[in-house]
Design an enzyme around this catalytic site. Sequence first.
Site, PDB file in Angstrom:
ATOM      1  CG  ASP A 175      -2.137   0.960   0.949  1.00 52.79           C
ATOM      2  OD1 ASP A 175      -2.049   1.793   0.026  1.00 52.79           O
ATOM      3  OD2 ASP A 175      -3.146   0.870   1.670  1.00 52.79           O
TER       4      ASP A 175
HETATM    5  C1  BGC Z   1      -4.812   3.498  -0.148  1.00 53.06           C
HETATM    6  C2  BGC Z   1      -4.898   2.533  -1.320  1.00 53.06           C
HETATM    7  C3  BGC Z   1      -4.671   3.273  -2.603  1.00 53.06           C
HETATM    8  C4  BGC Z   1      -3.313   3.950  -2.530  1.00 53.06           C
HETATM    9  C5  BGC Z   1      -2.964   4.737  -3.778  1.00 53.06           C
HETATM   10  C6  BGC Z   1      -3.516   4.292  -0.171  1.00 53.06           C
HETATM   11  O1  BGC Z   1      -3.528   5.284   0.781  1.00 53.06           O
HETATM   12  O2  BGC Z   1      -4.906   2.800   1.062  1.00 53.06           O
HETATM   13  O3  BGC Z   1      -6.150   1.908  -1.331  1.00 53.06           O
HETATM   14  O4  BGC Z   1      -4.764   2.398  -3.678  1.00 53.06           O
HETATM   15  O5  BGC Z   1      -3.307   4.862  -1.444  1.00 53.06           O
HETATM   16  O6  BGC Z   1      -3.734   5.894  -3.855  1.00 53.06           O
END
Ligand code: BGC
Length: 824
Positions: A246
Amino acid sequence: MSDKSYGEINQKKDSRRMEASDLVKQMTLEEKAGLCSGEDRWYLKSVERLGVCSIMMCDGPHGLRKEISYQDNLAFSDSVPAVCFPTASALACSFDRDLAYEIGIALGEECQKEGVSVLLGPGVNQKRSPLCGRNFEYFSEDPYVSGEMAAAMISGVQSQGVGTSLKHFAVNNQEKRRMTVSAIVDERALRETYLKAFEIAVKKGKPWTVMCAYNQLNGTYCSENTYLLTDILREEWGYEGVVVSDWGAVNDRVLGLAAGLDIEMPGSNGYNDKKIIEAVRKKTLPEEYLDRTACKVTELILKASDNKKEGFTCDMDTHHQLAIRAATESAVLLKNEDDILPGNPEQKAVVIGALAKEPRYQGAGSSKIHPYQLDMPWEALKEYGTMEYAQGYLANSVGKKDSTKEEALKKEAIRICKGKDIVYFFAGLTEGYESEGFDRETMDLPENQNRLIEAVASINPNIVVILSGGAPTRLPWVSKVKGILVSYLGGEGNGKAIADLLMGKAVPCGKLAETWPLELSDTPAYHNFPGGRTTVEYRESVYVGYRYYEAAQKPVLYPFGHGLSYTTFHYSNLEINQDEYHYGDKLILSFDITNTGSWEAKEVAFVFVAHKNKKVFMPVKELRAFNKISLKPGEKKQIEITLDTHEFAYYNTAIHDWYCDSGEYKIMICSSLTDCHLQKTVNLISPKVKQPDYREKLPSYYSLKNEELVLSDNEFEHLYGQELIPGDLLPTRPYNLDHTLMDVRHTLFGKLFIFIIKKMVKKNSFGSKENYAMMISMVLEMPFHSMVPSGGGIITDQMLEGILDIFNGHRIKGIFKIIRHKRG
Ligand code: BGC
């Protein structure tokens, strides 16, 4: 798909794998390490001299969020217009795998159009508490439903030659302290509840990538959790794709790589690549681990490049029509007293509510997209005939008290509702109530809306409430209104869908994919959400959602699977192919559904299986299949379902495997959790093995009561099988890399730091309250160790050391380190 095409795909896969492995053999150590992190926030790195190009990943999950211009910081920039489909919590209510697949195709097409190779979604985290700020992005409280819907969506996207990223693996069920908190879960709940949806989606959908979560699981960051990323995901489930972090979830990059984390996103400006190189050189990380990852990433890039369709265009208007259909099929009619719905254009009708003109149709945070088109409920309703409108309440009411303006709006609404045949009241969670980054504090709707609904209902009982919001809310006025239609966050076509459903052009066919509890205190995680500063204990174990309410005989507002129609259905004729099975046999059942009303409509049927195990605590029954069919008035259709008796199993912690004990299993055909129409009992014969018998040690888990769920330290500790570490201790000096700004907020420098950060975040949130709330909670709850890789090169290790020195009272030493770093 024919055997021939499977053969071709496998051949292609093998040759691509060989090509990737050949390419990796030609790469330098630096190039291989470079593939382990992004070039920036959205692109992977290329190895140009070998023809390995860079590919782009973008959010997801219910629409494409490709940022138009972006910098290497946390700020969100505007994104290209994309069709906004219903969010997962809405789409799950359709219980329609084909629909999820179709949406997947549309998402894949839009990715191809924009040159995006991997869409970051879907998310299948379990809805543990209605308060999780990101529940709107997740499907269901039942892992089978989440897994099935996600698998269908993944297959749809990937059929277009675009990859997906199944997220957030795993046990990321709250936003509070999501970057540090350790979820403490017993082995059985982990397998049955929190990993099950991932298991189904991985095995059936085969996502190109899986995104590991920010949080820790039982004391280890998911990003460096070998048990999760290698033992379970790859070895047990046979996953062959890439694991991506993530955004900013990496703790120790080298440990992560060894545990099975392939790509760090966003890129850390080479910061962590260097650590990998160093570790390989020092032989603390075997080079074969790096090669393994480099091969996987190269294979992903080759696959994405092979599938890229340059100059691809798609019909966005058709996608918008699909968004309308999806919203129509997902909305749930909760209440319809006196058949108040459907309404008709001849009635004297009024529309109340700011949300009719400024609808809330999607959530906030990384999934927030720029809709291609937006259907307004008010405009769509007006197409049906003349109606009056009053705003009724201020939409922007978070934290605000009654005001003169509010009173005037209320008076006007009451005035126009008098003497009307029907009132359509648009209510729901307005902006700022739910988002990625923070959790809700209550299950309440904005107070100004609750007050107005009561006031209108007292002068005109013919009121229908149309609700939006990503998760269940308390409905204190439920008995005073005649109709309730909930659309969750229904996407850009929701306005039109709602109008069609209210006016009878379409018939509601959605059913709740989660229980709507009466009160927050009724929920199983009430005493353990969002946990302490460092841990959150999942004491309720497998008793999540309906599995809890039913076992505790707790009354709820609306049960799982509830959803009304304008027509009626009759279930009959349950046939099961045998009376007795061996564990692992297939059970084939069939039954009929007849449309006994006068509307053509769809019905969702559920198959629950109930079994009493003498030794092991069990939910009363569990969902094992669902199906949706369409029926004309008077029409009868047969539904046939094959159940694999393996799926009746619970996770037996005595043998660390799935297991069913011998005995009677009740097969129940239901239209909701509480409406069972047909049932038969079959006998299952299973090999005898050891089972965990906790009857003496954990009596409470065997006899849940209709009262707040409080499970003692002793009982949970026994179930968890390890000593519990207090999770709410106050942070104390010396502060280290695992602490956060929140932990030092009471110190003088903490206050100063936070003051500066708040100013920076405000500037980067472009006036959006939600963006601000999300970004500030992310920054304040980010562990110090994440600041270096996430800081886009601004913060170095040495500078961070200096900052920590200052927080630890060694100001001169700290300042000196920072200055020395500044001088380079
Ligand atoms: C989120 C993800 C997301 C990623 C990219 C993170 O903060 O938890 O779900 O895909 O950011 O934006």
